[in-house]
Design an enzyme around this catalytic site. Structure first.
Site, mmCIF file in Angstrom:
data_model
loop_
_atom_site.group_PDB
_atom_site.id
_atom_site.type_symbol
_atom_site.label_atom_id
_atom_site.label_comp_id
_atom_site.label_asym_id
_atom_site.label_seq_id
_atom_site.Cartn_x
_atom_site.Cartn_y
_atom_site.Cartn_z
ATOM 1 N N TYR A 84 64.571 13.434 87.465
ATOM 2 C CA TYR A 84 66.016 13.205 87.382
ATOM 3 C C TYR A 84 66.608 13.941 86.183
ATOM 4 C CZ TYR A 84 65.645 9.883 83.480
ATOM 5 O OH TYR A 84 65.416 9.303 82.250
ATOM 6 N N CYS A 85 67.909 14.127 86.249
ATOM 7 C CA CYS A 85 68.697 14.657 85.132
ATOM 8 C C CYS A 85 70.012 13.876 85.145
ATOM 9 C CB CYS A 85 68.893 16.175 85.273
ATOM 10 S SG CYS A 85 69.800 16.666 86.756
ATOM 11 N N SER A 86 71.109 14.485 84.764
ATOM 12 C CA SER A 86 72.385 13.768 84.772
ATOM 13 C C SER A 86 72.858 13.472 86.195
ATOM 14 C CB SER A 86 73.454 14.571 84.035
ATOM 15 O OG SER A 86 73.111 14.713 82.684
ATOM 16 N N GLY B 82 71.368 15.504 89.197
ATOM 17 C CA GLY B 82 70.421 15.928 90.213
ATOM 18 C C GLY B 82 70.388 17.425 90.441
ATOM 19 N N VAL C 264 70.784 10.121 86.463
ATOM 20 C CA VAL C 264 70.990 8.949 85.606
ATOM 21 C C VAL C 264 72.428 8.429 85.725
ATOM 22 C CG1 VAL C 264 71.568 10.186 83.459
ATOM 23 C CG2 VAL C 264 70.436 7.949 83.337
#
Length: 166
Positions: free
Chosen positions: A97-99, A101, A126
């Site tokens: 994951y990141c901020s 996707g 996230v």
């Protein structure tokens, strides 16, 4: 005549807003190749979902908040060799994951090319995790309402928690 002008201006404003707003799905379609399947935040949060969770953001983002038990791998300085040493089983379920996707798909693709076969990209990252009411943790592994919002442009996708820009 005035009510007609007000109506026309209101209609124009509504049409303009409708065209200028983009859904998360549209954003991800525009930026991602979709070579990596998504997993929803709800599915990841289910107790039956056993996965190694990788955070593909920058370290200052991870420090503000991350998913519980997430392993920081970074984005700009992602090191496939180091990650491979940590995750030896290439069939292990991995969620990146990141901020939102977008960056996470890039890291997940690198893992896929290295032979990992059970990789998922967290849909909405996230931001979606927090927007759906799930907990995030700071560097002390304490629950926090803070989420690194990446940039003012991308922060519009974070609708829950306290936005942080460092």
């Amino acid at each position: 005549m005035k009510p007609q002008i007000v109506f026309i201006l209101t209609l124009f404003s509504v049409i303009q807003i409708g065209f200028s707003q983009e859904s998360l799905s549209e954003l991800l379609k525009k930026h991602n190749t979709h070579q990596i399947p998504y997993i929803s935040v709800e599915e990841l949060a289910m107790p039956k979902t056993k996965a190694i969770i990788l955070d593909a953001r920058e370290y200052e983002e991870y420090q503000v908040s991350h998913l519980k038990n997430a392993v920081f791998v970074g984005f700009n300085d992602f090191n496939l060799e180091n990650t491979s040493k940590q995750i030896k089983n290439k069939q292990q379920t991995i969620v990146v994951y990141c901020s939102l996707g977008i960056r996470s798909e890039n890291i997940a693709e690198k893992l896929s090319k290295a032979g990992y076969t059970n990789i998922y990209n967290l849909y909405g990252g996230v931001f979606e995790w927090k927007n759906k009411g799930f907990d995030v943790y700071d560097t002390n592994e304490t629950k926090t309402e803070k989420v690194h919002a990446f940039s003012p442009e991308w922060s519009k996708w974070l609708t829950s928690g306290k936005k942080v820009f460092k």
